[in-house]
Scaffold this motif. Structure first.
Motif, short mmCIF file in Angstrom:
data_model
loop_
_atom_site.label_atom_id
_atom_site.label_comp_id
_atom_site.label_asym_id
_atom_site.label_seq_id
_atom_site.Cartn_x
_atom_site.Cartn_y
_atom_site.Cartn_z
N ARG A 46 0.82 -1.21 0.00
CA ARG A 46 0.00 0.00 0.00
C ARG A 46 0.86 1.26 0.00
NH1 ARG A 46 -5.31 1.25 0.74
NH2 ARG A 46 -5.82 3.10 1.98
N ALA A 47 2.02 1.18 0.65
CA ALA A 47 2.93 2.34 0.68
C ALA A 47 3.75 2.46 -0.60
CB ALA A 47 3.86 2.23 1.89
N GLY A 48 3.61 1.48 -1.50
CA GLY A 48 4.31 1.54 -2.78
C GLY A 48 5.74 1.06 -2.74
N VAL A 49 6.15 0.41 -1.64
CA VAL A 49 7.55 0.00 -1.50
C VAL A 49 7.91 -1.09 -2.50
CG1 VAL A 49 9.24 -1.03 0.05
CG2 VAL A 49 7.61 0.65 0.93
N ILE A 50 7.11 -2.16 -2.55
CA ILE A 50 7.43 -3.28 -3.42
C ILE A 50 7.30 -2.89 -4.89
CG2 ILE A 50 6.69 -5.60 -4.10
CD1 ILE A 50 6.06 -6.16 -1.22
N GLU A 51 6.31 -2.07 -5.20
CA GLU A 51 6.14 -1.63 -6.59
C GLU A 51 7.34 -0.82 -7.05
OE1 GLU A 51 2.96 0.83 -9.39
OE2 GLU A 51 2.61 0.61 -7.23
N ARG A 52 7.86 0.05 -6.18
CA ARG A 52 9.03 0.85 -6.54
C ARG A 52 10.25 -0.03 -6.77
NH1 ARG A 52 8.37 5.73 -2.08
NH2 ARG A 52 6.31 6.44 -2.80
N LEU A 53 10.39 -1.07 -5.92
CA LEU A 53 11.50 -1.99 -6.11
C LEU A 53 11.39 -2.70 -7.46
CD1 LEU A 53 11.72 -3.64 -2.56
CD2 LEU A 53 13.38 -2.09 -3.60
N GLY A 54 10.18 -3.11 -7.80
CA GLY A 54 9.97 -3.78 -9.08
C GLY A 54 10.24 -2.87 -10.26
N GLU A 55 9.75 -1.64 -10.18
CA GLU A 55 9.97 -0.69 -11.27
C GLU A 55 11.45 -0.35 -11.42
OE1 GLU A 55 7.44 2.49 -10.13
OE2 GLU A 55 5.63 1.60 -11.02
N ALA A 56 12.14 -0.25 -10.30
CA ALA A 56 13.58 0.03 -10.35
C ALA A 56 14.32 -1.12 -11.03
CB ALA A 56 14.12 0.24 -8.94
N ALA A 57 13.86 -2.36 -10.74
CA ALA A 57 14.50 -3.52 -11.36
C ALA A 57 14.27 -3.53 -12.87
CB ALA A 57 13.95 -4.81 -10.74
N ILE A 58 13.04 -3.21 -13.28
CA ILE A 58 12.72 -3.17 -14.71
C ILE A 58 13.53 -2.10 -15.42
CG2 ILE A 58 10.90 -2.62 -16.37
CD1 ILE A 58 8.92 -3.95 -14.47
N SER A 59 13.65 -0.95 -14.78
CA SER A 59 14.42 0.14 -15.36
C SER A 59 15.89 -0.23 -15.49
CB SER A 59 14.27 1.39 -14.49
OG SER A 59 15.07 2.44 -14.98
N ALA A 60 16.38 -1.00 -14.53
CA ALA A 60 17.79 -1.36 -14.52
C ALA A 60 18.14 -2.33 -15.65
CB ALA A 60 18.17 -1.98 -13.18
N VAL A 61 17.21 -3.26 -15.97
CA VAL A 61 17.53 -4.26 -17.00
C VAL A 61 17.34 -3.73 -18.40
CG1 VAL A 61 16.94 -6.15 -15.45
CG2 VAL A 61 15.20 -5.27 -17.00
N PRO A 118 1.88 -8.28 -11.79
CA PRO A 118 1.54 -7.29 -12.82
C PRO A 118 2.77 -6.62 -13.43
CG PRO A 118 0.18 -7.00 -10.86
CD PRO A 118 1.26 -7.95 -10.49
N ILE A 119 3.80 -6.42 -12.63
CA ILE A 119 5.02 -5.81 -13.13
C ILE A 119 5.72 -6.75 -14.11
CG2 ILE A 119 7.28 -4.86 -12.47
CD1 ILE A 119 6.03 -4.17 -9.75
N VAL A 120 5.77 -8.03 -13.76
CA VAL A 120 6.37 -9.02 -14.66
C VAL A 120 5.58 -9.12 -15.95
CG1 VAL A 120 7.02 -11.45 -14.92
CG2 VAL A 120 7.32 -10.31 -12.71
N GLN A 121 4.25 -9.05 -15.84
CA GLN A 121 3.41 -9.12 -17.04
C GLN A 121 3.73 -7.98 -18.00
OE1 GLN A 121 -0.84 -8.79 -16.40
NE2 GLN A 121 -1.25 -10.07 -18.17
#
Length: 430
Positions: free
Chosen positions: A296-311, A344-347
């Motif tokens: 809810r605080a967006g922590v995991i989503e930010r981690l996922g987005e950062a990973a996607i941006s990195a690759v 959803p991020i992986v999708q």
């Protein structure tokens, strides 16, 4: 500010769980309460929201199977299996461990890892006590084996059900893509157990001699009742395998099976409810709310987005990141809410892939990382928590660190072996 507060509360609760300064149930509930007081979660997000709330399907799946196991225990089935297993192993500790691991590994893909440990753990406690062996190493090995074995199929590990629904993957898709590497990992794990638990795998010659004189058939007190219960259990197993065809959630199947077994066994409520691991169920509720606060605080989503941006567009790196990253992140939060959040991020990443083969590789890397990472710590997978609860109930407590020191090694080895499989199958020769 909200994200920092959510992380602080989660870390505090996790440290208390890991150090066992207070009971893990109190730590999880206390952390959930702090999330609510801080305004990070509310009643709807904690109890009803699909992405951030308590995963009631998991809770009621556990409850239903706990009732089924409790009733089966009263028939003498577990005593029968305990004596049978010990006699087949001739009391030899390592041979017995291999037998129980193989039993767990064969059941986990057909049922699921939580149901499997609920069925096998009572047998393990009985046979270890009969042979004078420490219970903890065998229960830990079974939990680890259930997470590895459950990786092979759609219904073997709860995260796979989430991935299958999101990616539209069938039972056969999982079997064809993940079962080959699971067989290899299980063989390596059996060999690894000889090293990990070497100090406890010592034969005590006086026990096998007494054991071979026992007749396992004498453990069955009411054969007709047992047959009725086994018929219900068989129907539950078949329904698990056909749950997507029946359009029934595994939790509903478990509750229906529990109700049917209560009827055919004529069991009284006080007989089967006292065996339910209530502290384990409450701990899960608190843990789900804690992880929901991070979501809810967006922590995991930010981690996922950062990973996607990195690759970027490097899908080999993306697959490696999903495999190893999921194993690391999944070690600190239960892999069910973790997968629900990251799916959803992986999708999105899969849909941007240049071809279907590389896109599919990301789903399999994600599943392997989340499932195998479930072995890393005592709270990383549902099966681990259930086993620890059963151990505590039987007076054989397993601490967070006792489990984790074995689980972390197994995770490191299995995830490292899974990566060459993903790279070779989907990138080098895909």
């Amino acid at each position: 500010m909200t994200a920092a507060l959510a992380i602080s509360i989660f870390v505090l609760a996790y440290v208390l769980i890991a150090t066992e300064r207070i009971h893990r149930v109190a730590a999880a509930l206390g952390g959930a309460a702090l999330m609510a007081v801080a305004g990070i979660v509310d009643a709807h997000s904690a109890l009803f929201a699909e992405e951030t709330g308590v995963e009631w399907n998991v809770i009621f799946l556990l409850l239903g199977m706990m009732i089924i196991v409790s009733i089966l225990k009263q028939t003498g089935l577990f005593q029968y299996l305990a004596i049978w297993a010990a006699k087949r192993a001739r009391g030899r500790p390592y041979r017995l461990m291999v037998l129980l691991i193989l039993l767990t590994a064969l059941l986990s893909p057909v049922l699921d890892n939580v149901t499997t440990v609920l069925l096998v753990a009572p047998v393990t406690v009985l046979v270890c006590r009969r042979l004078g062996l420490p219970v903890a190493p065998y229960l830990i090995a079974e939990a680890l084996a259930s997470n590895i074995g459950g990786t092979a199929t759609l219904i073997g590990d709860p995260p796979n059900i989430i991935i299958g629904a999101r990616a539209n993957l069938s039972f056969n898709d999982f079997l064809l893509n993940l079962a080959p590497i699971v067989v290899v990992l299980m063989a390596v794990f059996i060999l690894l157990c000889r090293y990990l638990f070497r100090d406890t795998l010592r034969l005590r010659p006086e026990h096998p001699a007494d054991l071979m004189d026992l007749d396992e058939r004498e453990a069955i007190t009411d054969p007709k009742r047992l047959v009725r219960c086994l018929v219900v259990l068989g129907m539950v197993v078949v329904a698990f395998g056909l749950h997507s065809v029946l359009h029934l959630e595994p939790s509903i199947i478990a509750l229906l099976g529990a109700g049917a077994m209560v009827v055919v066994s004529d069991a009284r409520p006080q007989e089967f409810l006292e065996e339910v691991e209530w502290p384990t169920l409450v701990f899960f509720m608190g843990l789900f709310i804690l992880v929901g606060g991070l979501v809810r605080a967006g922590v995991i989503e930010r981690l996922g987005e950062a990973a996607i941006s990195a690759v970027g567009g490097d899908y080999v790196l993306a697959a490696a990141g999903l495999l190893f990253g999921s194993a690391v992140l999944g070690a600190f939060v239960d892999n069910i809410p973790y997968v629900a959040t990251m799916a959803p991020i992986v999708q999105d990443l899969v849909e941007a892939a240049p071809d279907a083969e590389q896109g599919g590789a990301l789903w399999w890397a994600f599943a392997l990382g989340a499932d195998l990472g479930g072995n890393a710590t005592a709270v990383a997978a549902s099966a681990n928590v259930v086993v620890i609860g059963i151990a505590a109930r039987n007076g054989e407590p397993i601490s967070f660190w006792k489990f984790t020191k074995y689980g972390a090694v197994v995770t490191a080895v299995t995830v490292s072996l899974a990566w060459p499989y993903v790279w070779l199958r989907y990138f080098a020769f895909g």
